[in-house]
Write an enzyme that holds these catalytic residues in place. Structure first.
Site, short mmCIF file in Angstrom:
data_model
loop_
_atom_site.label_atom_id
_atom_site.label_comp_id
_atom_site.label_asym_id
_atom_site.label_seq_id
_atom_site.Cartn_x
_atom_site.Cartn_y
_atom_site.Cartn_z
N HIS A 120 -4.08 0.10 10.87
CA HIS A 120 -4.03 0.27 9.43
C HIS A 120 -5.36 0.70 8.78
CE1 HIS A 120 -1.60 0.90 5.16
NE2 HIS A 120 -2.85 0.46 5.13
N CYS A 121 -5.58 2.17 8.34
CA CYS A 121 -6.57 2.08 8.16
C CYS A 121 -6.84 2.64 6.22
CB CYS A 121 -7.17 3.87 8.80
SG CYS A 121 -8.91 4.54 7.26
N PHE A 122 -7.31 1.85 6.09
CA PHE A 122 -7.50 1.19 4.33
C PHE A 122 -8.66 2.34 3.41
CE2 PHE A 122 -7.98 -2.83 5.82
CZ PHE A 122 -6.42 -3.48 5.61
#
Length: 277
Positions: A120-122
């Site tokens: 998951h890329c913030f």
């Protein structure tokens, strides 16, 4: 568990805002400070250099933002599953995602089922998977190039505007602590201190993105995801590295290096799930 999820949700909201703020600051510094100071308008002999640097910066920024948008535009979630699945009894991802079957994950931040989830890329606020990995890698490459290019121009600006010499390699290492001390004594202006801070921000983001990009390219070549590597799961029936790279970057990969466009055909979900381990 609840506290950590709260921190992750807060980071998921703050990181995109930080990215856009840093992008806006970089854009303003480049056109309002760096170019006018390094290449003054009065010197007509530098017109060609001014145009070249402007075109290079706009090209890097266009590709970084373009691939950022493409990463969000082509999400990796499954369109066939809208019901929240139950976590497997052997789930090893206890915080941000639940591992399901056939390489699928349920991301508790996105609240969607992700196909071939990598992480998951913030900064983009969504998961990176089989459909947007190519755009995410190119986003990392051009973000790194933009930051390192801005770092070089920032050093040139400090040299021209404030007569700071960077011939000694220790100058850059001691620049921040010395500038901070001089700021509190009134010797250095707030603008100069802010520019010094931005140099370190560009250096940090540039190196992190470059290292992360190398890691992702290596995983793609091996046909493996970050989630699989964390679980210690080996890829069965591993395809040749050329085939793995082609699945992500497509046949028109050269075009994808210079423009944020779709270069790989979008496969159906049945095909995607068939490729999972």
């Amino acid at each position: 568990m609840f506290t950590r999820m709260l921190k992750l949700r807060l980071l998921n909201a703050v990181a995109p805002a930080y990215f856009f703020m840093a992008t806006a600051v970089t854009f303003i510094l480049h056109f309002c400070f760096f170019i006018p100071t390094i290449f003054p308008n009065a010197d007509t002999s530098l017109t060609g250099s001014t145009t070249l640097h402007t075109v290079v910066f706009l090209f890097l920024m266009f590709n970084a933002l373009g691939n950022y948008i493409m990463t969000i535009t082509y999400p990796a979630e499954s369109a066939n599953e809208i019901v929240v699945p139950v976590c497997s009894a052997h789930c090893s991802d206890k915080v941000d995602a639940h591992y399901l079957l056939n390489g699928r994950h349920f991301c508790k931040l996105c609240k969607k089922v992700i196909l071939k989830r990598d992480h998951h890329c913030f900064f983009t606020g969504n998961c990176i998977g089989n459909k947007n990995m190519r755009y995410f890698i190119m986003f990392c490459i051009y973000t790194s190039c933009t930051c390192l290019y801005s770092l070089v121009l920032g050093v040139a600006f400090l040299t021209v505007e404030y007569s700071i010499s960077f011939e000694n390699p220790l100058t850059f290492l001691t620049l921040l602590p010395l500038s901070t001390g001089y700021f509190f004594t009134g010797t250095v202006s707030g603008m100069q201190l802010f520019l010094v801070l931005m140099l370190y921000v560009w250096l940090g983001i540039g190196l992190v993105c470059a290292g992360f990009c190398c890691q992702q390219v290596l995983l793609v070549a091996r046909g493996q995801t970050w989630c699989q590597m964390q679980r210690g799961q080996l890829v069965e029936n591993r395809s040749p590295w050329r085939s793995n790279l082609k699945d992500v970057f497509g046949t028109r990969w050269i075009l994808g290096l210079i423009l944020p466009v779709q270069t790989a055909e979008t496969c159906s979900e049945d095909t995607d799930q068939h490729k999972q381990d």
